[in-house]
Design a protein around this motif. Structure first.
Motif, PDB file in Angstrom:
ATOM      1  N   ALA A   1      -9.614   3.246   0.020  1.00  0.00           N
ATOM      2  CA  ALA A   1      -9.516   3.966   1.289  1.00  0.00           C
ATOM      3  C   ALA A   1      -8.087   4.469   1.500  1.00  0.00           C
ATOM      4  O   ALA A   1      -7.117   3.793   1.140  1.00  0.00           O
ATOM      5  CB  ALA A   1      -9.928   3.069   2.439  1.00  0.00           C
ATOM      6  N   HIS A   2      -7.969   5.673   2.039  1.00  0.00           N
ATOM      7  CA  HIS A   2      -6.671   6.287   2.322  1.00  0.00           C
ATOM      8  C   HIS A   2      -6.760   7.008   3.664  1.00  0.00           C
ATOM      9  O   HIS A   2      -7.846   7.241   4.183  1.00  0.00           O
ATOM     10  CB  HIS A   2      -6.310   7.313   1.240  1.00  0.00           C
ATOM     11  CG  HIS A   2      -6.297   6.754  -0.145  1.00  0.00           C
ATOM     12  ND1 HIS A   2      -5.230   6.062  -0.669  1.00  0.00           N
ATOM     13  CD2 HIS A   2      -7.258   6.755  -1.108  1.00  0.00           C
ATOM     14  CE1 HIS A   2      -5.520   5.679  -1.905  1.00  0.00           C
ATOM     15  NE2 HIS A   2      -6.746   6.078  -2.204  1.00  0.00           N
TER      16      HIS A   2
ATOM     17  N   CYS B   1       0.147   8.603   3.197  1.00  0.00           N
ATOM     18  CA  CYS B   1      -0.980   7.703   3.433  1.00  0.00           C
ATOM     19  C   CYS B   1      -0.365   6.411   3.954  1.00  0.00           C
ATOM     20  O   CYS B   1       0.484   5.814   3.294  1.00  0.00           O
ATOM     21  CB  CYS B   1      -1.743   7.451   2.135  1.00  0.00           C
ATOM     22  SG  CYS B   1      -2.851   6.022   2.230  1.00  0.00           S
TER      23      CYS B   1
ATOM     24  N   ILE C   1      -1.761   3.575   4.377  1.00  0.00           N
ATOM     25  CA  ILE C   1      -2.245   2.372   3.680  1.00  0.00           C
ATOM     26  C   ILE C   1      -1.306   2.039   2.518  1.00  0.00           C
ATOM     27  O   ILE C   1      -0.970   0.887   2.294  1.00  0.00           O
ATOM     28  CB  ILE C   1      -3.676   2.581   3.114  1.00  0.00           C
ATOM     29  CG1 ILE C   1      -4.594   3.285   4.105  1.00  0.00           C
ATOM     30  CG2 ILE C   1      -4.255   1.274   2.585  1.00  0.00           C
ATOM     31  CD1 ILE C   1      -4.911   2.553   5.353  1.00  0.00           C
TER      32      ILE C   1
HETATM   33 CU   LIG Z   1      -3.535   5.675   0.215  1.00  0.00          CU
END
Ligand SMILES: [Cu+2]
Length: 112
Positions: free
Chosen positions: A61-62, A97, A99
């Protein structure tokens, strides 16, 4: 009748001229863990009023988050599908991103 033909011809000409001015859509790959391609910080250039479509093609997931730029926007966190944004303000956007962080996954978006 002749007047009508002239109008139709004029309309067709204007239509043909308008095509290059139509806003485009630019696809940007979201991979594990990069934008566009692995390694480095890519710059994607588009014209004002174009749409940028980030396509989530990795397994993880991003998200897509503007860290600095003329307008801030952010996508949901996703591992499939896409997120689209029409960019109406020119300038340089630094996008990461969240994350994976700026060091691992970032890009620049230049809107001219
Ligand atoms: Cu990412």
């Amino acid at each position: 009748m002749r007047k009508l033909l002239v109008l139709v011809a004029a309309g067709a000409t204007l239509g043909a001229l308008a095509i290059p001015a139509l806003a485009a859509t630019k696809s940007v790959k979201v991979g594990d863990d990069y934008f566009v391609r692995s390694g480095g910080v890519p710059t994607v250039t588009v014209n004002r009023n174009d749409t940028v479509r980030w396509r989530f093609q990795g397994d993880s997931a991003h998200n897509v988050v503007v860290r600095s730029g003329p307008v801030k926007f952010r996508s949901p966190t996703k591992s499939s599908g896409s997120y689209s944004k029409r960019v109406t303000r020119s300038g340089l956007y630094r996008i990461i991103c969240e994350i994976h962080g700026a060091d691992d996954q970032s890009m620049r978006l230049r809107v001219r």
